[in-house]
Design a protein around this motif. Sequence first.
Motif, PDB file in Angstrom:
ATOM      1  N   GLN A 292       0.825  -1.217   0.000  1.00 44.77           N
ATOM      2  CA  GLN A 292       0.000   0.000   0.000  1.00 44.77           C
ATOM      3  C   GLN A 292       0.860   1.268   0.000  1.00 44.77           C
TER       4      GLN A 292
ATOM      5  N   VAL B 259       1.724   1.756  -3.550  1.00 46.63           N
ATOM      6  CA  VAL B 259       0.546   2.171  -4.315  1.00 46.63           C
ATOM      7  C   VAL B 259       0.309   3.670  -4.096  1.00 46.63           C
ATOM      8  N   ASP B 260       0.430   4.103  -2.847  1.00 40.92           N
ATOM      9  CA  ASP B 260       0.243   5.532  -2.536  1.00 40.92           C
ATOM     10  C   ASP B 260       1.328   6.375  -3.206  1.00 40.92           C
TER      11      ASP B 260
ATOM     12  N   HIS C  90       0.664   6.804  -6.979  1.00 38.07           N
ATOM     13  CA  HIS C  90      -0.701   7.148  -7.376  1.00 38.07           C
ATOM     14  C   HIS C  90      -0.762   8.162  -8.537  1.00 38.07           C
ATOM     15  N   ASP C  91      -1.560   7.816  -9.543  1.00 36.24           N
ATOM     16  CA  ASP C  91      -1.833   8.691 -10.691  1.00 36.24           C
ATOM     17  C   ASP C  91      -0.577   9.159 -11.439  1.00 36.24           C
TER      18      ASP C  91
ATOM     19  N   ARG D 122      -3.146  -0.707  -9.446  1.00 38.97           N
ATOM     20  CA  ARG D 122      -3.742  -0.259  -8.176  1.00 38.97           C
ATOM     21  C   ARG D 122      -3.524   1.225  -7.956  1.00 38.97           C
ATOM     22  N   ALA D 123      -2.402   1.736  -8.476  1.00 33.10           N
ATOM     23  CA  ALA D 123      -2.079   3.156  -8.265  1.00 33.10           C
ATOM     24  C   ALA D 123      -2.690   4.047  -9.342  1.00 33.10           C
ATOM     25  N   ASN D 124      -3.362   3.427 -10.327  1.00 40.78           N
ATOM     26  CA  ASN D 124      -3.957   4.174 -11.439  1.00 40.78           C
ATOM     27  C   ASN D 124      -2.900   4.969 -12.231  1.00 40.78           C
TER      28      ASN D 124
END
Length: 319
Positions: A222, A225-226, A229-230, A266-268
Amino acid sequence: MRVRFWGTRGSLPTAMRSSEVRDKLIAALKTANGRHFQSDAAIGNFVDNELDFPVRATYGGASSCVELDGTSEEFIVCDMGSGLREFGLDSMRRSRNGRKKVYNVFMSHLHWDHIMGFPFFVPAFDPDVTIRIFGGHDTIEQALRRQQEKISFPVPFDSLRARFDFSTLVPGEVAEIAGCRVELIRQHHDNDSYGYRFSSNGQSVVYSTDSEHKLDDPLSIQRFVDFFHDADLVIMDTMYSLADAVSMKADWGHSSNVVAVDLCHRANARRLAMFHHEPIFDDNTIRKIHLETIRYEELMRKESALEVLCAYDGFEVPL
Ligand SMILES: [Zn+2]
Ligand SMILES: [Zn+2]
């Protein structure tokens, strides 16, 4: 922002063998199938448009070095693998055309394949050059000096004429450097490595190499993933297959193509660049893994598509 790959090979620089060149020529002539070309331009057109990447080109063999261009008049580069030599020469050409002689270098870690280009970095001999080196380790200067000790290299660090500045960055803190907002994350690798997130003008690039992800540790997953992100582009170490990464090469400190796609989904993230290629892989093998990764991404996709790129020496990604 534009990302330029100067070295994409993991662990050890490699060179193509004669047998591989021969195989490429045979494959190209087979595809041409006796065709007659009117000019060199027509041949160039055939090579560029009708031959597969591993036939007409090579992923290259220089070790890790990636440039981020376009955030300011200063240079930004991640890692100083053997690809740094070529970057140094190219940057000097650009400096002659007015580009500022300031280099901001971000180190993932200090293993040989990520520092071995430094003794061949010609701008370091120019007294008008400033080289700022950033990283999560407080031993960067020590590693570079040691590499140039008399026992290993003929030119000592102290004979370099550029102005040097070493800074230790702290994960969780944000730095503003060369028009970029820079964050870093500590990664699982022998003696630690650090991943970077660079943001500028609403675009983000993540450079995350030499990082092993423990699939049975959801908190750690996680955290990444954070961090991803994007992102518009995630450059990630995809040295192993998942099977290798979780079995015989567990704890070797590297990641796989499957884990990279899963994290980016997951992180887009918008794009993934496969990076730090295994030195024993030839061009056909890397291409095969790239195509498998594209198929895996399509199968696993839930929302928006992740574009899967495979970095090679000389590859450029405009964002
Ligand atoms: Zn490495
Ligand atoms: Zn390493």
